[in-house]
Motif scaffolding. Structure first.
Motif, PDB file in Angstrom:
ATOM      1  N   LEU A 103       0.898  -1.162   0.000  1.00  0.00           N
ATOM      2  CA  LEU A 103       0.000   0.000   0.000  1.00  0.00           C
ATOM      3  C   LEU A 103       0.929   1.202   0.000  1.00  0.00           C
ATOM      4  CD1 LEU A 103      -2.956   1.001   0.239  1.00  0.00           C
ATOM      5  CD2 LEU A 103      -2.615   1.089   2.714  1.00  0.00           C
ATOM      6  N   GLU A 104       1.026   1.882  -1.138  1.00  0.00           N
ATOM      7  CA  GLU A 104       2.035   2.947  -1.217  1.00  0.00           C
ATOM      8  C   GLU A 104       1.732   3.912  -2.358  1.00  0.00           C
ATOM      9  OE1 GLU A 104       3.937   5.030   0.200  1.00  0.00           O
ATOM     10  OE2 GLU A 104       5.159   3.472   1.108  1.00  0.00           O
ATOM     11  N   ILE A 105       2.277   5.105  -2.194  1.00  0.00           N
ATOM     12  CA  ILE A 105       2.211   6.113  -3.260  1.00  0.00           C
ATOM     13  C   ILE A 105       3.464   5.881  -4.086  1.00  0.00           C
ATOM     14  CG2 ILE A 105       2.198   8.611  -3.705  1.00  0.00           C
ATOM     15  CD1 ILE A 105       1.137   8.799  -0.669  1.00  0.00           C
ATOM     16  N   GLY A 128       3.630   1.098   5.310  1.00  0.00           N
ATOM     17  CA  GLY A 128       4.969   1.641   5.521  1.00  0.00           C
ATOM     18  C   GLY A 128       5.103   2.631   6.661  1.00  0.00           C
ATOM     19  N   ASN A 129       6.357   2.874   6.978  1.00  0.00           N
ATOM     20  CA  ASN A 129       6.752   3.810   8.033  1.00  0.00           C
ATOM     21  C   ASN A 129       6.188   5.218   7.768  1.00  0.00           C
ATOM     22  OD1 ASN A 129       9.037   6.055   8.582  1.00  0.00           O
ATOM     23  ND2 ASN A 129       9.029   4.577  10.253  1.00  0.00           N
ATOM     24  N   VAL A 131       7.371   8.131   8.083  1.00  0.00           N
ATOM     25  CA  VAL A 131       8.230   9.133   7.438  1.00  0.00           C
ATOM     26  C   VAL A 131       8.797   8.617   6.108  1.00  0.00           C
ATOM     27  CG1 VAL A 131      10.307  10.556   7.678  1.00  0.00           C
ATOM     28  CG2 VAL A 131       8.832  10.151   9.672  1.00  0.00           C
ATOM     29  N   GLY A 133       7.952   5.670   4.438  1.00  0.00           N
ATOM     30  CA  GLY A 133       7.133   4.763   3.636  1.00  0.00           C
ATOM     31  C   GLY A 133       7.694   3.345   3.678  1.00  0.00           C
ATOM     32  N   ILE A 148      -4.254   4.783  -2.832  1.00  0.00           N
ATOM     33  CA  ILE A 148      -5.545   5.442  -2.579  1.00  0.00           C
ATOM     34  C   ILE A 148      -5.442   6.865  -3.145  1.00  0.00           C
ATOM     35  CG2 ILE A 148      -7.154   6.224  -0.789  1.00  0.00           C
ATOM     36  CD1 ILE A 148      -5.686   4.073   1.065  1.00  0.00           C
ATOM     37  N   GLN A 150      -5.857  10.795  -3.678  1.00  0.00           N
ATOM     38  CA  GLN A 150      -6.071  11.926  -2.762  1.00  0.00           C
ATOM     39  C   GLN A 150      -6.354  13.173  -3.591  1.00  0.00           C
ATOM     40  OE1 GLN A 150      -2.741  10.256   0.403  1.00  0.00           O
ATOM     41  NE2 GLN A 150      -3.193  12.443   0.450  1.00  0.00           N
ATOM     42  N   HIS A 155       0.397  15.238   1.156  1.00  0.00           N
ATOM     43  CA  HIS A 155       1.106  14.238   0.365  1.00  0.00           C
ATOM     44  C   HIS A 155       0.564  12.824   0.604  1.00  0.00           C
ATOM     45  CE1 HIS A 155       4.511  12.090  -1.268  1.00  0.00           C
ATOM     46  NE2 HIS A 155       4.694  11.498  -0.110  1.00  0.00           N
ATOM     47  N   LEU A 157      -1.823   9.991   3.500  1.00  0.00           N
ATOM     48  CA  LEU A 157      -2.766   9.786   4.598  1.00  0.00           C
ATOM     49  C   LEU A 157      -2.019   9.239   5.809  1.00  0.00           C
ATOM     50  CD1 LEU A 157      -5.374   7.913   2.430  1.00  0.00           C
ATOM     51  CD2 LEU A 157      -5.910  10.000   3.702  1.00  0.00           C
ATOM     52  N   VAL A 159      -1.019   6.493   8.272  1.00  0.00           N
ATOM     53  CA  VAL A 159      -0.870   5.079   7.898  1.00  0.00           C
ATOM     54  C   VAL A 159      -2.031   4.211   8.387  1.00  0.00           C
ATOM     55  CG1 VAL A 159       0.733   4.640   9.835  1.00  0.00           C
ATOM     56  CG2 VAL A 159       0.706   3.106   7.873  1.00  0.00           C
ATOM     57  N   SER A 162      -5.051   4.967   6.113  1.00  0.00           N
ATOM     58  CA  SER A 162      -4.921   4.323   4.792  1.00  0.00           C
ATOM     59  C   SER A 162      -5.093   2.815   4.943  1.00  0.00           C
ATOM     60  CB  SER A 162      -3.589   4.674   4.128  1.00  0.00           C
ATOM     61  OG  SER A 162      -2.510   4.144   4.855  1.00  0.00           O
TER      62      SER A 162
HETATM   63  N1  SAH Z   1       6.334  10.547   3.594  1.00  0.00           N
HETATM   64  C1  SAH Z   1       6.092   9.167   3.386  1.00  0.00           C
HETATM   65  C2  SAH Z   1       4.616   8.918   3.619  1.00  0.00           C
HETATM   66  C3  SAH Z   1       4.392   7.718   4.383  1.00  0.00           C
HETATM   67  S1  SAH Z   1       2.711   7.610   4.862  1.00  0.00           S
HETATM   68  C4  SAH Z   1       6.538   8.805   2.007  1.00  0.00           C
HETATM   69  O1  SAH Z   1       6.999   9.693   1.333  1.00  0.00           O
HETATM   70  O2  SAH Z   1       6.480   7.653   1.593  1.00  0.00           O
HETATM   71  C5  SAH Z   1       2.817   6.033   5.670  1.00  0.00           C
HETATM   72  C6  SAH Z   1       2.243   4.891   4.909  1.00  0.00           C
HETATM   73  O3  SAH Z   1       0.852   5.070   4.754  1.00  0.00           O
HETATM   74  C7  SAH Z   1       2.764   4.657   3.513  1.00  0.00           C
HETATM   75  O4  SAH Z   1       3.984   3.981   3.491  1.00  0.00           O
HETATM   76  C8  SAH Z   1       1.634   3.828   2.912  1.00  0.00           C
HETATM   77  O5  SAH Z   1       1.726   2.487   3.332  1.00  0.00           O
HETATM   78  C9  SAH Z   1       0.404   4.459   3.546  1.00  0.00           C
HETATM   79  N2  SAH Z   1      -0.250   5.489   2.722  1.00  0.00           N
HETATM   80  C10 SAH Z   1      -0.522   6.758   3.103  1.00  0.00           C
HETATM   81  N3  SAH Z   1      -1.205   7.405   2.147  1.00  0.00           N
HETATM   82  C11 SAH Z   1      -1.393   6.521   1.138  1.00  0.00           C
HETATM   83  C12 SAH Z   1      -2.068   6.580  -0.132  1.00  0.00           C
HETATM   84  N4  SAH Z   1      -2.657   7.679  -0.556  1.00  0.00           N
HETATM   85  N5  SAH Z   1      -2.077   5.471  -0.909  1.00  0.00           N
HETATM   86  C13 SAH Z   1      -1.472   4.337  -0.492  1.00  0.00           C
HETATM   87  N6  SAH Z   1      -0.825   4.226   0.700  1.00  0.00           N
HETATM   88  C14 SAH Z   1      -0.792   5.291   1.498  1.00  0.00           C
END
Ligand code: SAH
Length: 177
Positions: A103-105, A128-129, A131, A133, A148, A150, A155, A157, A159, A162
């Motif tokens: 689950l990641e951007i 993911g973490n 900070v 990910g 997901i 946005q 940047h 959601l 964690v 999400s």
């Molecule tokens: N600053 C980090 C953001 C991590 S947000 C970065 O640049 O990667 C923490 C975790 O929440 C992400 O690793 C992912 O697993 C999940 N997450 C948050 N928003 C998301 C989204 N819009 N789509 C998919 N996963 C998301």
């Protein structure tokens, strides 16, 4: 409409939950810093009868006061295991034929609505973490990355938020497809 009180909301007892059939979805927490986020994921995994939560790296483990604050007892019902590193957990899941979903951007990610698991497909969802990910090495061995959409300015959601969206979305598709 009238809100239901606690005696009317017929949830399983913890004993019945242990015996109940689970959704074959394992949620993997890759180095989650906040115990509140970890606890919130436990609560969601209880609600959707997930098979397990894998706690990896710096992710806290129960019993812990701060996890309890948001898990509200779900650490007693949801099966969990701890792994020193996420790669170890993910490799075990791969060897057991779990589909590995990040689950990641990320570049070339799949819109969450477009991902269609097979009915009752064994699935591992990696979160993911806060900070950094998901670790890139973990992302590299995943079968698919779902994102997901946005529509605002932030940047990402939170964690656990999400995770809630993704766990519900996957659960309904895995149950009813
Ligand atoms: N600053 C980090 C953001 C991590 S947000 C970065 O640049 O990667 C923490 C975790 O929440 C992400 O690793 C992912 O697993 C999940 N997450 C948050 N928003 C998301 C989204 N819009 N789509 C998919 N996963 C998301």
């Amino acid at each position: 409409m009238r809100k239901l009180d606690i005696t009317e909301i017929k949830r399983l007892t913890p004993e019945d939950f242990k015996e109940a059939e689970k959704n074959p979805l394992i949620v993997v927490l890759d180095n989650i810093r906040s115990h509140h986020n970890t606890g919130a994921v436990f609560r969601t995994c209880d609600a959707f009868a997930c098979e397990a939560v894998y706690l990896c790296g710096i992710t806290g483990t129960p019993p812990h006061r701060d996890i309890h604050k948001t898990a509200l007892g779900a650490t007693e019902t949801v099966h969990w295991e701890y792994f020193e590193n996420t790669m170890e957990a993910v490799k075990i899941l791969k060897s057991k034929n779990y589909k590995l979903i990040a689950l990641e951007i990320a570049e070339n990610s799949t819109h969450i609505d477009e991902y269609l698991p097979e009915k009752n497909e064994k699935t591992a969802l990696i979160l993911g973490n806060e900070v950094n990910g998901i670790d890139q090495k973990i992302l590299d061995i995943c079968d698919i990355c779902i994102e997901i959409p946005q529509y605002g300015t932030k940047h990402s959601l939170n964690v656990s938020v999400s995770g809630g969206i993704a766990i519900w979305t996957l659960t309904k598709k895995m149950r009813y497809n």
